[in-house]
Design an enzyme around this catalytic site. Sequence first.
Site, PDB file in Angstrom:
ATOM      1  N   LYS A 144       0.828  -1.217   0.000  1.00  0.00           N
ATOM      2  CA  LYS A 144       0.000   0.000   0.000  1.00  0.00           C
ATOM      3  C   LYS A 144       0.861   1.266   0.000  1.00  0.00           C
ATOM      4  CE  LYS A 144      -2.249  -0.998   3.792  1.00  0.00           C
ATOM      5  NZ  LYS A 144      -1.652  -2.293   4.167  1.00  0.00           N
TER       6      LYS A 144
ATOM      7  N   ARG B 182      -8.852   1.048  10.107  1.00  0.00           N
ATOM      8  CA  ARG B 182      -8.292  -0.289  10.235  1.00  0.00           C
ATOM      9  C   ARG B 182      -9.167  -1.210  11.070  1.00  0.00           C
ATOM     10  NH1 ARG B 182      -2.412   0.250   9.617  1.00  0.00           N
ATOM     11  NH2 ARG B 182      -1.338  -1.703   9.986  1.00  0.00           N
TER      12      ARG B 182
ATOM     13  N   ARG C 116      11.704  -6.293   3.062  1.00  0.00           N
ATOM     14  CA  ARG C 116      11.411  -4.856   2.972  1.00  0.00           C
ATOM     15  C   ARG C 116      12.346  -4.047   3.861  1.00  0.00           C
ATOM     16  NH1 ARG C 116       5.414  -2.675   3.797  1.00  0.00           N
ATOM     17  NH2 ARG C 116       5.586  -3.544   5.877  1.00  0.00           N
TER      18      ARG C 116
ATOM     19  N   ARG D  55      12.083  -2.237   9.565  1.00  0.00           N
ATOM     20  CA  ARG D  55      11.173  -1.798  10.622  1.00  0.00           C
ATOM     21  C   ARG D  55      11.073  -2.892  11.685  1.00  0.00           C
ATOM     22  NH1 ARG D  55       5.852  -0.041   7.303  1.00  0.00           N
ATOM     23  NH2 ARG D  55       4.981  -1.349   8.941  1.00  0.00           N
TER      24      ARG D  55
ATOM     25  N   ARG E 248       0.755  -9.260  13.198  1.00  0.00           N
ATOM     26  CA  ARG E 248       0.051  -8.248  12.391  1.00  0.00           C
ATOM     27  C   ARG E 248      -0.907  -8.899  11.402  1.00  0.00           C
ATOM     28  NH1 ARG E 248       4.744  -5.259   9.748  1.00  0.00           N
ATOM     29  NH2 ARG E 248       3.212  -3.872   8.864  1.00  0.00           N
TER      30      ARG E 248
HETATM   31  P1  AMP Z   1       1.488   0.320   9.000  1.00  0.00           P
HETATM   32  O1  AMP Z   1       2.673   1.119   8.592  1.00  0.00           O
HETATM   33  O2  AMP Z   1       0.202   0.809   8.402  1.00  0.00           O
HETATM   34  O3  AMP Z   1       1.687  -1.161   8.846  1.00  0.00           O
HETATM   35  O4  AMP Z   1       1.311   0.583  10.581  1.00  0.00           O
HETATM   36  C1  AMP Z   1       2.328   0.240  11.501  1.00  0.00           C
HETATM   37  C2  AMP Z   1       1.731   0.098  12.886  1.00  0.00           C
HETATM   38  O5  AMP Z   1       1.142   1.340  13.304  1.00  0.00           O
HETATM   39  C3  AMP Z   1       0.611  -0.927  13.000  1.00  0.00           C
HETATM   40  O6  AMP Z   1       1.100  -2.248  13.191  1.00  0.00           O
HETATM   41  C4  AMP Z   1      -0.128  -0.412  14.234  1.00  0.00           C
HETATM   42  O7  AMP Z   1       0.580  -0.710  15.418  1.00  0.00           O
HETATM   43  C5  AMP Z   1      -0.053   1.099  14.046  1.00  0.00           C
HETATM   44  N1  AMP Z   1      -1.203   1.612  13.276  1.00  0.00           N
HETATM   45  C6  AMP Z   1      -1.160   2.252  12.073  1.00  0.00           C
HETATM   46  N2  AMP Z   1      -2.383   2.633  11.680  1.00  0.00           N
HETATM   47  C7  AMP Z   1      -3.238   2.216  12.638  1.00  0.00           C
HETATM   48  C8  AMP Z   1      -4.649   2.288  12.803  1.00  0.00           C
HETATM   49  N3  AMP Z   1      -5.439   2.887  11.887  1.00  0.00           N
HETATM   50  N4  AMP Z   1      -5.195   1.739  13.915  1.00  0.00           N
HETATM   51  C9  AMP Z   1      -4.426   1.146  14.849  1.00  0.00           C
HETATM   52  N5  AMP Z   1      -3.096   1.029  14.766  1.00  0.00           N
HETATM   53  C10 AMP Z   1      -2.490   1.561  13.675  1.00  0.00           C
END
Ligand code: AMP
Length: 259
Positions: free
Chosen positions: A40, A119, A158, A191, A202
């Site tokens: 994404k 989410r 990644r 990361r 996740r």
């Molecule tokens: P991402 O980069 O979108 O994979 O987000 C990394 C981490 O940020 C996730 O594993 C969550 O811990 C947190 N996170 C990001 N967006 C959200 C959301 N909308 N709701 C809850 N946690 C979030």
Amino acid sequence: MTSNQSRSRWLEGPDAPCPEVPSVAHPFRLVLLGPPGVGKGTQAALLSNRLGACHLSTGDLFRAARSLDPSQRSDAMCDAVVAMQRGALVPDLTVICLVRERIDCLGCPGGFLLDGFPRTPAQARTFERILARERIRLDAVVRYELPVEVIVDRIAGRRVCSGCGAVYHVDWRPTTRQGVCDQCRAAVIQREDDRPAAVHRRMATYERETQPLVAYYDELGLLRNVSAHGGPDQICARTLAALDAAGSRLPGAAGGSTS
Ligand code: AMP
């Protein structure tokens, strides 16, 4: 078309200055949906260049908070950072509060590409109320699909830039100089939540909390399914075709056609 890539108001909060908003014929307001690692973020960057809309990632928001000195973080931000490092979701209330603070980004005449939000069903319902109150209309929810095994492989390789957030892959998109970002020269890292134990958590969380949004947005008539097989440019072309097929007015497209 160039994008407003600094995203300072989104990353730093409503008081941060916003660089010039790109002038676009139609502000695209899209949600990008799909499991972690499906691509994404990469697609958001490509679509941002193509459509002029800003890439608004809640994950980037929390990562930006993590790089602040702990004394500068609010209690809610500290909790969010701890949850993120465990690979768990940040509580809905914290996320909603941060998004509400950034309402200007949602109303921006350049449009937006939301990545990582909403989410959970609770976030999606609140988001719908926020949009209705602000009279903002979503164009589409693009859902990227890919088998889990392929995703796990992608995540393992990644790497992201600790400075500008550019995304690389050790096999398919390596940096020119190992460990150094091609764009801003900052260190390129893995990361913490891309490490295997966090990835499995996740994925399970995605199935439980986010997958229900597919049916939710399908019922609203907003869902566009896009295969995430192949390279980033192919997937981007597929996304634009899906938006075109849905009647969206793409830039540079006579009569709405992407070809
Ligand atoms: P991402 O980069 O979108 O994979 O987000 C990394 C981490 O940020 C996730 O594993 C969550 O811990 C947190 N996170 C990001 N967006 C959200 C959301 N909308 N709701 C809850 N946690 C979030």
